[in-house]
Enzyme design. Structure first.
Site, PDB file in Angstrom:
ATOM      1  N   GLY A   1       0.853  -0.878   0.001  1.00  0.00           N
ATOM      2  CA  GLY A   1       0.010  -0.475  -0.086  1.00  0.00           C
ATOM      3  C   GLY A   1       1.032   1.241   0.074  1.00  0.00           C
ATOM      4  O   GLY A   1       2.255   1.060   0.900  1.00  0.00           O
ATOM      5  N   ALA A   2       0.514   2.271  -1.015  1.00  0.00           N
ATOM      6  CA  ALA A   2       1.432   3.112  -1.430  1.00  0.00           C
ATOM      7  C   ALA A   2       2.440   3.811  -0.219  1.00  0.00           C
ATOM      8  O   ALA A   2       3.343   3.717   0.450  1.00  0.00           O
ATOM      9  CB  ALA A   2       0.884   4.402  -3.129  1.00  0.00           C
TER      10      ALA A   2
ATOM     11  N   ARG B   1      10.851  -1.444  -4.817  1.00  0.00           N
ATOM     12  CA  ARG B   1       9.446  -1.329  -5.354  1.00  0.00           C
ATOM     13  C   ARG B   1       9.745   0.280  -6.046  1.00  0.00           C
ATOM     14  O   ARG B   1       9.295   0.887  -6.015  1.00  0.00           O
ATOM     15  CB  ARG B   1       7.870  -1.287  -4.834  1.00  0.00           C
ATOM     16  CG  ARG B   1       7.981  -2.822  -3.893  1.00  0.00           C
ATOM     17  CD  ARG B   1       6.779  -3.318  -3.419  1.00  0.00           C
ATOM     18  NE  ARG B   1       6.060  -3.401  -4.516  1.00  0.00           N
ATOM     19  CZ  ARG B   1       4.414  -3.733  -3.909  1.00  0.00           C
ATOM     20  NH1 ARG B   1       4.151  -3.813  -3.443  1.00  0.00           N
ATOM     21  NH2 ARG B   1       3.814  -4.507  -6.090  1.00  0.00           N
TER      22      ARG B   1
ATOM     23  N   GLN C   1      -5.387  -8.743  -3.021  1.00  0.00           N
ATOM     24  CA  GLN C   1      -5.359  -7.850  -1.534  1.00  0.00           C
ATOM     25  C   GLN C   1      -6.938  -7.530  -1.062  1.00  0.00           C
ATOM     26  O   GLN C   1      -6.859  -7.369   0.226  1.00  0.00           O
ATOM     27  CB  GLN C   1      -5.196  -6.373  -1.824  1.00  0.00           C
ATOM     28  CG  GLN C   1      -2.789  -6.858  -1.896  1.00  0.00           C
ATOM     29  CD  GLN C   1      -2.630  -7.256  -3.432  1.00  0.00           C
ATOM     30  OE1 GLN C   1      -3.128  -7.879  -4.199  1.00  0.00           O
ATOM     31  NE2 GLN C   1      -2.124  -6.301  -3.843  1.00  0.00           N
TER      32      GLN C   1
ATOM     33  N   ASP D   1      -1.384   4.773  -6.236  1.00  0.00           N
ATOM     34  CA  ASP D   1       0.180   4.268  -6.280  1.00  0.00           C
ATOM     35  C   ASP D   1       1.067   5.407  -6.158  1.00  0.00           C
ATOM     36  O   ASP D   1       1.767   5.927  -5.940  1.00  0.00           O
ATOM     37  CB  ASP D   1       0.610   3.181  -7.042  1.00  0.00           C
ATOM     38  CG  ASP D   1       0.363   2.269  -6.556  1.00  0.00           C
ATOM     39  OD1 ASP D   1      -0.862   1.673  -6.092  1.00  0.00           O
ATOM     40  OD2 ASP D   1       0.715   1.375  -4.992  1.00  0.00           O
TER      41      ASP D   1
ATOM     42  N   LYS E   1      -3.208  -0.457  -8.346  1.00  0.00           N
ATOM     43  CA  LYS E   1      -2.717  -1.685  -8.983  1.00  0.00           C
ATOM     44  C   LYS E   1      -3.497  -2.414  -9.904  1.00  0.00           C
ATOM     45  O   LYS E   1      -4.896  -1.983 -10.284  1.00  0.00           O
ATOM     46  CB  LYS E   1      -3.724  -2.530  -7.479  1.00  0.00           C
ATOM     47  CG  LYS E   1      -3.721  -3.902  -7.173  1.00  0.00           C
ATOM     48  CD  LYS E   1      -2.256  -4.729  -7.395  1.00  0.00           C
ATOM     49  CE  LYS E   1      -1.584  -3.960  -6.370  1.00  0.00           C
ATOM     50  NZ  LYS E   1       0.000  -4.438  -7.000  1.00  0.00           N
TER      51      LYS E   1
END
Lengths: 345, 345
Positions: free
Chosen positions: A49-50, A90, A196, A237, A248
């Site tokens: 999760g950002a 990431r 998720q 994100d 996502k």
């Protein structure tokens, strides 16, 4: 509305993370006392999760400096190395780079006194954490007005308390709407390949007793066709300065369905998700993850051996598909370029 | 192009079915000597795919009559009971009812001589099987022309040799195009929740060495957005007389993506899939299956306990989203009502 679990907790000498890889089967909290441990946790999606990975990275930097200070090594070098390592985990979510950059700016203003600097960096990381919590609450308050008084809302992936310091971005808006007395039923996309939605969002909403129904991603279209979805809301994100949204994988498909069925498509994200440095999402690197996430399920192969797989972790939704962006400073409407410029003025 | 496995085989006294629940991990052929066994195989999806379950049901009826004749019981009663049982297995695919009805019409014309009737019914079931094979080949020949000389084609679920007596409907068209020298690369939607794409289509195409890439269903939108899909082709479980198409859940989403991205959306199905009795898909019953298909994966729970699930097995694509319907008699174009009327004249 109270959230009944903690995604991230700072103990003063370690970072505690609820292991999101094994939810909902097991609720295990893992303890990280090194920056390397935190980097691994981000890479392997113990935390995801950002906003949440931004917060985790900030504490990872504190842990690196802490270790250097205790070992009598130069803390600035430890900071630099850890920042590089954490930044390489990431590539897509900008909050990670935003948090590292914010810590770096803080560090650049510090004296060389190691203990004092450590305390200052810890205060900054705690501020990142607390401001994220507050931002989520504010997004909830602003965004709740957008949701119908009564109806079904689709969400994709997990943009909840688990994706942030707490409360959530998209799920924060839903929580606030429910707290305000709106009768919201949530359709939860399972969100392949990492699930998720099935594992995290369904778990979070169930814990908070918010009515929800789980579907596979490909069932959303039928619900739209049947007129059963009244709004969709997701996190982000990275948002480009024109309002394009990276989120996502599968988000773009939801946005297209919203457009075709004349249903509003909302994005909820803190200001730290907006990257003024990119003009449109074409400039955003999209992470591709291991094909094994698609071919295997809980360690068991489901697809034939040797099959080629394409596994992008994110997609991009052009700004023209977005009805509104909910931030902690208020709701942005198209054309987003103007509202985004104003937000940073 | 040769297909290197057999979905359905009639031995003269039993029906052999390749167990599609456990592909691609294991290639197990199961033997069914009773109508009840065949009904169970259809219900539990040992055999699936609209044309294949029609063929299986035809042989199920032969097995029922065979057992009655051997036991000296009245065969017409055994036929009636079996027809009812087989017809109650799955509600959406019309080929099942079409095959049962065809066998029933055949049975109604038979003498009361049990052995002679059994032989006649067996011949009819074999004809259903062989005509399906021939229809698939013909669809391939007609449909191959629609596909690009070189490019990527998306398919959803499994409309292949595994879904038919052999060769396949949508995959038959792809096979024929490849055999004709076209350079087709296939993107395979994994097709949650039953994973017919990941488990069956990817396996089938790999066996036949047709280049393919597996994606999760929600990745298709990104590929469309990136201009990577040049056509989509799927099978059908029932087509209304106006051209509306009921097919595996997720098909409608693919059709919407095709429309928005100006990519042709093709349906390949034998004439037996067209149900002149229904004006539009609103009249077609859509099977809802057990939520466990969504919450569990190979027997292991992935979603939280007690979560509500919606699990429709099919969705409906309005005729206006369909670029062409490939049948064994030729390709139908919009407006489909006219072409469908002509097809049955």
């Amino acid at each position: 509305m109270r959230v009944t679990f903690r995604t991230i907790e700072w103990t003063g000498d370690a970072l505690l993370l609820l292991d999101q890889r094994i939810l909902p089967g097991r609720e295990t909290v893992r303890r990280y006392a090194t920056a390397r441990g935190v980097a691994d946790a981000i890479r392997t999606m113990v935390v995801r999760g950002a906003p949440a990975i931004g917060v985790a990275a900030a504490f990872g930097l504190v842990l690196a400096v802490r270790s250097a200070v205790r070992g009598g090594r130069p803390w600035r070098e430890a900071f630099r190395t850890a920042a590089e390592m954490l930044g390489a985990t990431r590539p897509t979510a900008v909050n990670l780079f935003w948090a590292i950059e914010r810590m770096r700016r803080g560090a650049s203003m510090l004296s060389d006194d190691p203990r004092e600097s450590l305390r200052a960096l810890e205060r900054e990381a705690v501020a990142v954490y607390e401001e994220d919590l507050a931002a989520n609450r504010a997004m909830g308050a602003h965004g709740a007005k957008l949701l119908p008084r009564s109806g079904s809302v689709l969400t994709h992936c997990n943009a909840g308390a688990l994706a942030t310091a707490g409360y959530g971005t998209a799920l924060g808006v839903i929580r606030a709407a429910v707290a305000a007395g709106k009768r919201i039923h949530v359709y939860v996309d399972e969100t392949r390949p990492f699930l998720q939605g099935a594992r995290l969002t369904a778990w979070e909403l169930s814990k908070d007793k918010i009515p929800c129904t789980l579907i596979t991603d490909n069932m959303a279209a039928k619900l739209f066709g049947d007129g059963k979805i009244h709004a969709a809301i997701v996190g982000a994100d990275r948002i480009a300065r024109n309002g394009d949204v990276a989120n996502k994988i599968g988000t773009y498909g939801v946005a297209v369905l919203c457009r075709v069925h004349k249903v509003p498509f909302y994005v909820a994200a803190p200001r730290s998700t907006i990257d003024l440095g990119v003009r449109s999402v074409k400039e955003i690197p999209i992470e591709e993850r291991n094909g094994r996430e698609v071919t295997h399920f809980m360690g068991r192969r489901v697809a034939p051996d040797g099959i080629r797989v394409y596994n992008p972790a994110f997609d991009v939704t052009p700004a023209r598909y977005v009805s509104a962006i909910v931030t902690e400073k208020g709701v942005l409407f198209p054309p987003f370029s103007r509202d985004i410029r104003a937000l940073f003025r």
